[in-house]
Design a protein around this motif. Structure first.
Motif, PDB file in Angstrom:
ATOM      1  N   TYR A 138       0.842  -1.195   0.000  1.00 24.64           N
ATOM      2  CA  TYR A 138       0.000   0.000   0.000  1.00 24.64           C
ATOM      3  C   TYR A 138       0.879   1.248   0.000  1.00 24.64           C
ATOM      4  O   TYR A 138       1.945   1.270   0.617  1.00 24.64           O
ATOM      5  CB  TYR A 138      -0.883   0.060   1.251  1.00 24.64           C
ATOM      6  CG  TYR A 138      -2.083  -0.837   1.250  1.00 24.64           C
ATOM      7  CD1 TYR A 138      -2.002  -2.189   0.915  1.00 24.64           C
ATOM      8  CD2 TYR A 138      -3.316  -0.339   1.638  1.00 24.64           C
ATOM      9  CE1 TYR A 138      -3.116  -3.006   0.962  1.00 24.64           C
ATOM     10  CE2 TYR A 138      -4.435  -1.154   1.686  1.00 24.64           C
ATOM     11  CZ  TYR A 138      -4.328  -2.485   1.339  1.00 24.64           C
ATOM     12  OH  TYR A 138      -5.437  -3.291   1.376  1.00 24.64           O
ATOM     13  N   ALA A 139       0.391   2.309  -0.637  1.00 23.40           N
ATOM     14  CA  ALA A 139       1.042   3.613  -0.560  1.00 23.40           C
ATOM     15  C   ALA A 139       0.692   4.236   0.787  1.00 23.40           C
ATOM     16  O   ALA A 139      -0.249   3.804   1.462  1.00 23.40           O
ATOM     17  CB  ALA A 139       0.558   4.510  -1.696  1.00 23.40           C
ATOM     18  N   ALA A 140       1.416   5.278   1.183  1.00 20.59           N
ATOM     19  CA  ALA A 140       1.151   5.953   2.461  1.00 20.59           C
ATOM     20  C   ALA A 140      -0.229   6.601   2.457  1.00 20.59           C
ATOM     21  O   ALA A 140      -0.875   6.715   3.495  1.00 20.59           O
ATOM     22  CB  ALA A 140       2.222   6.994   2.746  1.00 20.59           C
ATOM     23  N   THR A 141      -0.698   7.019   1.277  1.00 23.33           N
ATOM     24  CA  THR A 141      -2.038   7.587   1.114  1.00 23.33           C
ATOM     25  C   THR A 141      -2.717   6.886  -0.048  1.00 23.33           C
ATOM     26  O   THR A 141      -2.128   6.764  -1.134  1.00 23.33           O
ATOM     27  CB  THR A 141      -1.965   9.111   0.860  1.00 23.33           C
ATOM     28  OG1 THR A 141      -1.333   9.730   1.982  1.00 23.33           O
ATOM     29  CG2 THR A 141      -3.348   9.710   0.672  1.00 23.33           C
ATOM     30  N   VAL A 142      -3.939   6.407   0.187  1.00 23.47           N
ATOM     31  CA  VAL A 142      -4.707   5.731  -0.864  1.00 23.47           C
ATOM     32  C   VAL A 142      -6.118   6.320  -0.921  1.00 23.47           C
ATOM     33  O   VAL A 142      -6.669   6.691   0.110  1.00 23.47           O
ATOM     34  CB  VAL A 142      -4.785   4.197  -0.657  1.00 23.47           C
ATOM     35  CG1 VAL A 142      -3.415   3.562  -0.801  1.00 23.47           C
ATOM     36  CG2 VAL A 142      -5.382   3.864   0.694  1.00 23.47           C
ATOM     37  N   SER A 143      -6.654   6.425  -2.127  1.00 22.53           N
ATOM     38  CA  SER A 143      -8.021   6.921  -2.314  1.00 22.53           C
ATOM     39  C   SER A 143      -8.827   5.886  -3.078  1.00 22.53           C
ATOM     40  O   SER A 143      -8.293   5.202  -3.967  1.00 22.53           O
ATOM     41  CB  SER A 143      -8.013   8.235  -3.104  1.00 22.53           C
ATOM     42  OG  SER A 143      -7.410   9.263  -2.359  1.00 22.53           O
ATOM     43  N   TYR A 144     -10.100   5.784  -2.708  1.00 24.25           N
ATOM     44  CA  TYR A 144     -11.002   4.846  -3.363  1.00 24.25           C
ATOM     45  C   TYR A 144     -12.315   5.555  -3.673  1.00 24.25           C
ATOM     46  O   TYR A 144     -12.794   6.350  -2.857  1.00 24.25           O
ATOM     47  CB  TYR A 144     -11.342   3.666  -2.441  1.00 24.25           C
ATOM     48  CG  TYR A 144     -10.150   2.918  -1.902  1.00 24.25           C
ATOM     49  CD1 TYR A 144      -9.439   2.036  -2.703  1.00 24.25           C
ATOM     50  CD2 TYR A 144      -9.743   3.092  -0.579  1.00 24.25           C
ATOM     51  CE1 TYR A 144      -8.348   1.329  -2.194  1.00 24.25           C
ATOM     52  CE2 TYR A 144      -8.661   2.398  -0.072  1.00 24.25           C
ATOM     53  CZ  TYR A 144      -7.973   1.519  -0.882  1.00 24.25           C
ATOM     54  OH  TYR A 144      -6.894   0.836  -0.376  1.00 24.25           O
ATOM     55  N   PRO A 145     -12.924   5.223  -4.813  1.00 30.34           N
ATOM     56  CA  PRO A 145     -14.283   5.730  -5.044  1.00 30.34           C
ATOM     57  C   PRO A 145     -15.244   4.978  -4.119  1.00 30.34           C
ATOM     58  O   PRO A 145     -15.015   3.807  -3.799  1.00 30.34           O
ATOM     59  CB  PRO A 145     -14.550   5.407  -6.514  1.00 30.34           C
ATOM     60  CG  PRO A 145     -13.619   4.281  -6.829  1.00 30.34           C
ATOM     61  CD  PRO A 145     -12.432   4.427  -5.917  1.00 30.34           C
ATOM     62  N   LEU A 146     -16.267   5.657  -3.658  1.00 27.78           N
ATOM     63  CA  LEU A 146     -17.295   5.020  -2.836  1.00 27.78           C
ATOM     64  C   LEU A 146     -18.498   4.691  -3.700  1.00 27.78           C
ATOM     65  O   LEU A 146     -18.801   5.380  -4.675  1.00 27.78           O
ATOM     66  CB  LEU A 146     -17.691   5.936  -1.670  1.00 27.78           C
ATOM     67  CG  LEU A 146     -16.592   6.140  -0.631  1.00 27.78           C
ATOM     68  CD1 LEU A 146     -16.942   7.284   0.299  1.00 27.78           C
ATOM     69  CD2 LEU A 146     -16.373   4.852   0.154  1.00 27.78           C
ATOM     70  N   TRP A 147     -19.196   3.620  -3.339  1.00 29.51           N
ATOM     71  CA  TRP A 147     -20.312   3.137  -4.142  1.00 29.51           C
ATOM     72  C   TRP A 147     -21.468   4.134  -4.124  1.00 29.51           C
ATOM     73  O   TRP A 147     -21.654   4.896  -3.202  1.00 29.51           O
ATOM     74  CB  TRP A 147     -20.780   1.756  -3.661  1.00 29.51           C
ATOM     75  CG  TRP A 147     -20.608   1.548  -2.205  1.00 29.51           C
ATOM     76  CD1 TRP A 147     -21.521   1.758  -1.229  1.00 29.51           C
ATOM     77  CD2 TRP A 147     -19.415   1.135  -1.533  1.00 29.51           C
ATOM     78  NE1 TRP A 147     -20.986   1.477  -0.002  1.00 29.51           N
ATOM     79  CE2 TRP A 147     -19.689   1.104  -0.147  1.00 29.51           C
ATOM     80  CE3 TRP A 147     -18.141   0.788  -1.961  1.00 29.51           C
ATOM     81  CZ2 TRP A 147     -18.745   0.732   0.790  1.00 29.51           C
ATOM     82  CZ3 TRP A 147     -17.202   0.427  -1.011  1.00 29.51           C
ATOM     83  CH2 TRP A 147     -17.514   0.395   0.337  1.00 29.51           C
ATOM     84  N   ASP A 148     -22.235   4.054  -5.195  1.00 29.12           N
ATOM     85  CA  ASP A 148     -23.349   4.959  -5.396  1.00 29.12           C
ATOM     86  C   ASP A 148     -24.602   4.132  -5.448  1.00 29.12           C
ATOM     87  O   ASP A 148     -25.625   4.367  -5.830  1.00 29.12           O
ATOM     88  CB  ASP A 148     -23.129   5.765  -6.677  1.00 29.12           C
ATOM     89  CG  ASP A 148     -24.103   6.895  -6.831  1.00 29.12           C
ATOM     90  OD1 ASP A 148     -24.838   7.214  -5.892  1.00 29.12           O
ATOM     91  OD2 ASP A 148     -24.126   7.466  -7.917  1.00 29.12           O
TER      92      ASP A 148
END
Length: 148
Positions: A138-148
């Protein structure tokens, strides 16, 4: 007669556990009242939540979840919390893996109209910043889209 008694005791114990699980699950939805302008966080069961204490990131297999969330902000554009990301190392495979705790800062942003309930807006992205170690790969910061 002894077997029947054991079966009844087991059935009663299962009923008690189910009742506790049901009441605990009911308490996780919308922990704080929301205002009309405040986005919600949509969980795996399509429930709108505000300031949840726990949040499942990997709905399909449960191998990553957020716990012990303490929210410092829940606003029209962003929300922020500190908590723990429990991640399964899946070694040698996920069913035999161990969960490890990683402290994280959580940011929710990009509010958008929720397709399932257009009268509500929901945060559409989550960003985790690992503050003390992180899962392998994992990177130190990760972003994910949240479900709709």
């Amino acid at each position: 007669m002894h077997i029947r008694s054991r079966a009844l005791t087991s059935a009663a114990a299962l009923a008690a556990v189910a009742a506790l699980a049901g009441s605990a699950g009911a308490q996780t939805h919308q922990a704080t009242p929301r205002t009309e302008d405040t986005p919600v966080l949509v969980d795996c069961l399509w429930h709108p939540e505000v300031r949840p204490a726990d949040f499942m990131l990997a709905c399909a297999d449960g191998n990553s979840r957020l716990a012990s969330l303490h929210w410092s902000r829940w606003g029209e554009r962003t929300a922020r919390a500190e908590g723990v990301n429990w991640v399964n190392d899946c070694k040698p495979y996920c069913a035999a893996g161990r969960f490890h705790a990683y402290p994280v800062s959580v940011r929710l942003d990009r509010p958008d109209t929720w397709k399932k309930h257009p009268e509500l807006s929901h945060y559409s992205r989550i960003t985790l910043t690992y503050t003390e170690g992180r899962p392998e790969g994992y990177a130190a910061t990760v972003s994910y889209p949240l479900w709709d």
